[in-house]
Design a protein around this motif. Structure first.
Motif, PDB file in Angstrom:
ATOM      1  N   VAL A 140       0.863  -1.173   0.000  1.00 17.12           N
ATOM      2  CA  VAL A 140       0.000   0.000   0.000  1.00 17.12           C
ATOM      3  C   VAL A 140       0.909   1.236   0.000  1.00 17.12           C
ATOM      4  O   VAL A 140       1.873   1.294   0.773  1.00 17.12           O
ATOM      5  CB  VAL A 140      -0.925   0.007   1.231  1.00 17.12           C
ATOM      6  CG1 VAL A 140      -1.916   1.136   1.151  1.00 17.12           C
ATOM      7  CG2 VAL A 140      -1.637  -1.317   1.369  1.00 17.12           C
ATOM      8  N   ARG A 141       0.611   2.208  -0.853  1.00 22.65           N
ATOM      9  CA  ARG A 141       1.461   3.392  -0.970  1.00 22.65           C
ATOM     10  C   ARG A 141       0.645   4.667  -0.810  1.00 22.65           C
ATOM     11  O   ARG A 141      -0.504   4.748  -1.269  1.00 22.65           O
ATOM     12  CB  ARG A 141       2.137   3.454  -2.349  1.00 22.65           C
ATOM     13  CG  ARG A 141       2.966   2.246  -2.729  1.00 22.65           C
ATOM     14  CD  ARG A 141       3.474   2.348  -4.158  1.00 22.65           C
ATOM     15  NE  ARG A 141       3.986   1.063  -4.624  1.00 22.65           N
ATOM     16  CZ  ARG A 141       5.262   0.800  -4.828  1.00 22.65           C
ATOM     17  NH1 ARG A 141       6.183   1.734  -4.611  1.00 22.65           N
ATOM     18  NH2 ARG A 141       5.641  -0.396  -5.255  1.00 22.65           N
ATOM     19  N   GLY A 142       1.259   5.657  -0.197  1.00 23.92           N
ATOM     20  CA  GLY A 142       0.699   6.999  -0.125  1.00 23.92           C
ATOM     21  C   GLY A 142       1.650   7.967  -0.810  1.00 23.92           C
ATOM     22  O   GLY A 142       2.700   7.590  -1.319  1.00 23.92           O
ATOM     23  N   ALA A 143       1.287   9.234  -0.777  1.00 20.05           N
ATOM     24  CA  ALA A 143       2.058  10.240  -1.501  1.00 20.05           C
ATOM     25  C   ALA A 143       2.836  11.184  -0.592  1.00 20.05           C
ATOM     26  O   ALA A 143       3.341  12.216  -1.039  1.00 20.05           O
ATOM     27  CB  ALA A 143       1.133  11.037  -2.420  1.00 20.05           C
ATOM     28  N   THR A 144       2.910  10.823   0.686  1.00 20.92           N
ATOM     29  CA  THR A 144       3.738  11.592   1.599  1.00 20.92           C
ATOM     30  C   THR A 144       4.064  10.701   2.786  1.00 20.92           C
ATOM     31  O   THR A 144       3.367   9.714   3.061  1.00 20.92           O
ATOM     32  CB  THR A 144       3.036  12.883   2.065  1.00 20.92           C
ATOM     33  OG1 THR A 144       3.924  13.648   2.889  1.00 20.92           O
ATOM     34  CG2 THR A 144       1.808  12.559   2.898  1.00 20.92           C
ATOM     35  N   ALA A 145       5.167  11.068   3.481  1.00 20.25           N
ATOM     36  CA  ALA A 145       5.645  10.205   4.567  1.00 20.25           C
ATOM     37  C   ALA A 145       5.256  10.720   5.948  1.00 20.25           C
ATOM     38  O   ALA A 145       5.607  10.104   6.954  1.00 20.25           O
ATOM     39  CB  ALA A 145       7.164  10.062   4.474  1.00 20.25           C
ATOM     40  N   SER A 146       4.523  11.829   6.004  1.00 21.35           N
ATOM     41  CA  SER A 146       4.090  12.354   7.297  1.00 21.35           C
ATOM     42  C   SER A 146       2.936  13.306   7.051  1.00 21.35           C
ATOM     43  O   SER A 146       2.758  13.798   5.918  1.00 21.35           O
ATOM     44  CB  SER A 146       5.224  13.084   8.013  1.00 21.35           C
ATOM     45  OG  SER A 146       5.654  14.203   7.261  1.00 21.35           O
ATOM     46  N   ASP A 147       2.150  13.557   8.092  1.00 22.81           N
ATOM     47  CA  ASP A 147       1.015  14.471   7.949  1.00 22.81           C
ATOM     48  C   ASP A 147       1.511  15.841   7.475  1.00 22.81           C
ATOM     49  O   ASP A 147       2.303  16.493   8.149  1.00 22.81           O
ATOM     50  CB  ASP A 147       0.282  14.615   9.276  1.00 22.81           C
ATOM     51  CG  ASP A 147      -0.591  13.416   9.600  1.00 22.81           C
ATOM     52  OD1 ASP A 147      -0.901  13.212  10.789  1.00 22.81           O
ATOM     53  OD2 ASP A 147      -0.974  12.688   8.670  1.00 22.81           O
ATOM     54  N   GLY A 148       1.019  16.300   6.317  1.00 21.21           N
ATOM     55  CA  GLY A 148       1.410  17.594   5.789  1.00 21.21           C
ATOM     56  C   GLY A 148       2.828  17.674   5.296  1.00 21.21           C
ATOM     57  O   GLY A 148       3.345  18.765   5.032  1.00 21.21           O
ATOM     58  N   GLY A 149       3.479  16.524   5.142  1.00 21.87           N
ATOM     59  CA  GLY A 149       4.879  16.502   4.765  1.00 21.87           C
ATOM     60  C   GLY A 149       5.108  16.710   3.279  1.00 21.87           C
ATOM     61  O   GLY A 149       4.171  16.854   2.480  1.00 21.87           O
ATOM     62  N   GLY A 150       6.373  16.687   2.898  1.00 15.65           N
ATOM     63  CA  GLY A 150       6.740  16.863   1.508  1.00 15.65           C
ATOM     64  C   GLY A 150       6.246  15.695   0.657  1.00 15.65           C
ATOM     65  O   GLY A 150       6.018  14.592   1.154  1.00 15.65           O
ATOM     66  N   ALA A 151       6.075  15.950  -0.622  1.00 16.38           N
ATOM     67  CA  ALA A 151       5.511  14.938  -1.518  1.00 16.38           C
ATOM     68  C   ALA A 151       6.518  13.825  -1.806  1.00 16.38           C
ATOM     69  O   ALA A 151       7.711  14.081  -2.000  1.00 16.38           O
ATOM     70  CB  ALA A 151       5.085  15.594  -2.821  1.00 16.38           C
ATOM     71  N   THR A 152       6.019  12.597  -1.799  1.00 13.05           N
ATOM     72  CA  THR A 152       6.764  11.440  -2.311  1.00 13.05           C
ATOM     73  C   THR A 152       5.874  10.862  -3.408  1.00 13.05           C
ATOM     74  O   THR A 152       4.999  10.043  -3.161  1.00 13.05           O
ATOM     75  CB  THR A 152       7.029  10.406  -1.215  1.00 13.05           C
ATOM     76  OG1 THR A 152       5.793  10.015  -0.614  1.00 13.05           O
ATOM     77  CG2 THR A 152       7.934  10.975  -0.134  1.00 13.05           C
TER      78      THR A 152
END
Lengths: 184, 269
Positions: A92-104
């Motif tokens: 499962v993947r998201g587009a950031t590594a922390s709440d409000g963080g930089g984009a991945t």
């Protein structure tokens, strides 16, 4: 044929700010090649808090079946029953590594639309702002799951009429419940 | 396995703590519990009252944790009443629900617990301005797929509700929260273990049998499961959870002489 559910779990992205672009990949769930299980997605929802006014058409959020993606941030899978284990082929993947963080950024090409959903927008900043669940698959998948076979994945993508319709003042998150099963 | 209890618990109206994180509620299934807890419903409601917020609203997270605050002598919120749906049922003493205040709008008593991996999350509400009707509906903290896929808490696990804000100003004391839950308690799958206590080949009547269970042969999460006594034939039996390691120890008194029989460790059940 008998269906055996081996694992039921959930995962949630971190709070992901809008990318100020016409498309933004928010979430994927994949069942990689060689997997010994089928994945049945039973719930896929999105919530949005838009803190800036938008008077143009709100972004659409589209769910499509895709090939295996790359990039993004791998999210933790949480079992509903800790006596069960998820297979490593399910990612499962998201587009950031922390709440409000930089984009991945997740790299994925959308396929045919399975389901889509408008989010919300604030026409004027007056009164209560609610953020209910916005379903990204038809509700019937709770009983008839959408199946991901090996080498298949689901993509949740924001599609905006303009980059200004998905600014960084849009705060998204996506979460999913799925089961891993075999059929004999 | 059978369901022995279905009930609910609700916190009091809890003020925001003005910080970036706030533990609102915890449902613990402590190590001493003899039940599996299945969470059937878990919701939060919030009224921001007079507080307006132009930036992103707080998010409510739930996570399963294994470091249970009430298994140690530390501050762990306020214990809540467990209310059965059927008063003929009794909740296991090892199941505990705790909130962060003892009265509606009362002073805060922090639940000291570290969140785990987020299982599910939910935005709260915010007021861009104080205007018109303000509704506070249930914020579902578990997917509405609660049957048959309920969240299970085995002994030693808990479900924690945490409010996460970008800044303390986004969760002021004008936010008034509450959380509530419905859960069921069910028995473990068990199997019978048994034995005989003898002294000089003669059966011992009334010997005390102590059964200790653990997660593995290294005695992880070990605890006393039950005690029993032998009958006139020196025989005893007990039901122990399947999938745990059981160890059995015996002691008895013969007049003024105290005996401890050879135990049986590491019985895989």
């Amino acid at each position: 044929m008998a269906k055996t559910v081996l694992y039921t779990g959930s995962a949630a992205t971190f709070r992901t700010v809008g990318a100020a672009a016409t498309t933004q990949n928010l979430f994927t769930i994949e069942n990689t090649a060689g997997s010994a299980v089928l994945v049945g997605v039973r719930s896929l929802v999105m919530q949005l808090d838009a803190t800036a006014v938008l008077t143009a058409v709100m972004p659409l959020v589209k769910t499509t079946r895709i090939a295996i993606p790359t990039g993004g941030t791998t999210l933790a899978k949480v079992a509903l029953d800790t006596s069960q284990s998820s297979v490593a082929n399910v990612i499962v993947r998201g587009a950031t590594a922390s709440d409000g963080g930089g984009a991945t950024a997740i790299t994925a090409t959308p396929g045919g639309i399975i389901w889509q959903q408008y989010g919300m927008r604030v026409h004027t900043a007056v009164g209560q702002i609610a953020s209910p669940d916005y379903p990204l698959l038809p509700s019937l998948v709770s009983g008839s799951p959408l199946v991901l076979r090996p080498s298949e994945a689901l993509l949740v993508q924001v599609v905006a009429a303009a980059g200004t319709s998905n600014p960084a003042t849009n705060h998204w998150f996506v979460q999913c419940v799925w089961e891993e099963f075999t059929v004999t | 396995m059978s369901v022995t209890f279905i009930g609910s618990a609700a916190t009091f109206g809890t003020m925001g703590n003005g910080q970036t994180t706030q533990n609102l509620f915890i449902l613990e299934n402590k190590l001493c519990s003899r039940r599996i807890v299945n969470i059937r419903s878990l919701v939060v409601q919030m009224d921001p009252t007079t507080g307006t917020l132009a930036t992103v609203k707080p998010i409510i997270n739930i996570s399963r944790i294994t470091a249970l605050p009430n298994d140690t002598i530390t501050t762990a919120g306020e214990t809540l009443s467990k209310v059965p749906f059927d008063t003929a049922q009794v909740s296991d003493f090892g199941v505990m629900a705790s909130g962060a205040t003892l009265a509606d709008g009362g002073p805060l008593r922090a639940i000291v617990a570290s969140p785990g991996v987020t299982s599910w999350r939910q935005y709260s509400i915010r007021l861009a301005s104080g205007f018109g009707q303000v509704k506070s509906e249930d914020n579902l903290l578990i997917s509405n797929l609660i049957e048959p896929a309920a969240y299970h808490l085995y002994p030693g696990q808990a479900m924690l509700i945490t409010v996460v804000s970008v800044s303390g100003a986004n969760n002021p004391s004008t936010n008034r929260w509450f959380a509530q839950t419905v859960w069921e308690e069910e028995t473990f799958n068990t199997r019978v273990i048994s034995g005989t206590v003898t002294n000089n080949s003669l059966p011992v009547n009334g010997a005390q049998i102590v059964i200790v269970i653990a997660d593995d042969i290294f005695m992880t999460n070990s605890r006393i499961w039950s005690t029993t006594t032998t009958n006139a034939l020196g025989a005893w039996s007990a039901n122990v959870p399947v999938g745990r390691v059981a160890s059995v120890y015996s002691q008895h008194r013969d007049g003024q002489t105290l005996h401890s029989a050879v135990g049986n460790p590491y019985l895989m059940t």
